[in-house]
Design an enzyme around this catalytic site. Structure first.
Site, mmCIF file in Angstrom:
data_model
loop_
_atom_site.group_PDB
_atom_site.id
_atom_site.type_symbol
_atom_site.label_atom_id
_atom_site.label_comp_id
_atom_site.label_asym_id
_atom_site.label_seq_id
_atom_site.Cartn_x
_atom_site.Cartn_y
_atom_site.Cartn_z
ATOM 1 N N TYR A 157 0.831 -1.202 0.000
ATOM 2 C CA TYR A 157 0.000 0.000 0.000
ATOM 3 C C TYR A 157 0.870 1.258 0.000
ATOM 4 O O TYR A 157 0.657 2.171 -0.803
ATOM 5 C CB TYR A 157 -0.918 0.005 1.217
ATOM 6 C CG TYR A 157 -1.709 1.287 1.365
ATOM 7 C CD1 TYR A 157 -2.839 1.512 0.588
ATOM 8 C CD2 TYR A 157 -1.308 2.279 2.260
ATOM 9 C CE1 TYR A 157 -3.558 2.697 0.709
ATOM 10 C CE2 TYR A 157 -2.020 3.467 2.384
ATOM 11 C CZ TYR A 157 -3.137 3.667 1.600
ATOM 12 O OH TYR A 157 -3.834 4.840 1.708
ATOM 13 N N LYS A 161 1.189 4.261 -2.950
ATOM 14 C CA LYS A 161 0.929 5.681 -2.721
ATOM 15 C C LYS A 161 2.164 6.534 -3.024
ATOM 16 O O LYS A 161 2.042 7.688 -3.439
ATOM 17 C CB LYS A 161 0.428 5.903 -1.297
ATOM 18 C CG LYS A 161 -0.936 5.270 -1.048
ATOM 19 C CD LYS A 161 -1.964 5.710 -2.083
ATOM 20 C CE LYS A 161 -3.331 5.119 -1.857
ATOM 21 N NZ LYS A 161 -4.315 5.555 -2.883
#
Length: 269
Positions: A157, A161
């Site tokens: 994750y 990002k």
């Protein structure tokens, strides 16, 4: 009517809940017509009806799962069929899963990359030429404060990002002088359904950084309207982003790992 948004069309991904839903609501409040996309046609339809009734805007729905290989094709094909000029793209759809990478499934991690990165690139690339030709509009990418440093226990994750942040900053520079803006929203903790899906909770030490979805979106759209490339809502979150950018990763990453290990909910433990 808002000069930037009034009467224009915005495409919002992940619009059925959380920040995506709030982004759709606040754009509609500003007079912006919206194309809402997410997996749940029922939720999107209910939101579209609410926004049309409350604000007199047009709202269209496209149900597509952008974590699926065919989902992006579905979205782009149906978007073209609508025949509307998209002036604002809000790439919000995304998810994260908490835990050691080796304990996660291959499918969950690769689908995360597809949704958080591949779908973002595909959607933006599809609509951007029209914006450039019209010399107006822009792209609002939703990243995270996790974009400023590696994030153990949230490894994939955080990496997605970081990709979104880097992509957005580069794209903003490429589009300088075209009339098309690019902003990357990097929120800290926001109480939405994201935490439930990720099986984490916001620990007491981070609660000073928490903003509501409403506050986060208000500041996001203000930064976007002002032409800021990186938008980090909240003083505590901005300070954390600055520190993460200047302190070496060998110092930051062990601290982040300790913090992330405390975020698992009782459901996920």
């Amino acid at each position: 009517m808002d000069g930037l948004f009034g009467g224009r069309w915005a495409l919002i991904t992940g619009a059925s809940s959380g920040l995506g839903e709030e982004l759709a609501r606040q754009l509609a409040e500003r007079g912006c017509n919206v194309v809402l996309t997410a997996r749940s046609r029922e939720k999107l339809g209910a939101l579209a009806a609410q926004l049309g009734a409350a604000h007199g805007v047009q709202a269209r729905v496209i149900a597509a799962d952008l974590a699926d290989a065919a989902g992006l094709d579905t979205l782009l094909r149906e978007l073209d069929a609508l025949g509307v000029a998209i002036d604002h793209v809000v790439a919000n759809a995304g998810y994260g899963t908490w835990g050691p990478f080796v304990e996660e499934t291959t499918r969950s991690q690769t689908e995360m990359v597809r949704l958080n990165c591949e779908a973002v690139v595909g959607v933006v690339h599809h609509v951007l030429p029209g914006m450039v030709a019209r010399r107006r509009g822009g792209v609002l990418l939703v990243a995270s404060t996790a974009a400023f440093q590696p994030t153990p226990m949230f490894a994939v994750y955080g990496a997605t990002k970081t990709f979104v942040r880097s992509f957005g900053e580069a794209l903003a520079e490429e589009l300088r002088g075209t009339g098309v803006r690019v902003s990357v929203l990097c929120p800290g903790p926001v109480p939405t359904g994201f935490q439930t899906r990720a099986k984490i909770e916001i620990p007491p030490a981070q609660r000073a950084a928490v903003l509501t979805p409403q506050e986060t979106v208000e500041r996001a759209l203000a930064g976007y309207a002002a032409g800021r490339v990186i938008v980090v809502p909240g003083a505590v979150n901005r300070a954390g982003a600055v520190l993460a950018s200047v302190i070496p990763n060998r110092v930051v990453v062990p601290v982040v790992r300790h913090m992330m290990k405390t975020r698992r909910t009782s459901e996920g433990s």
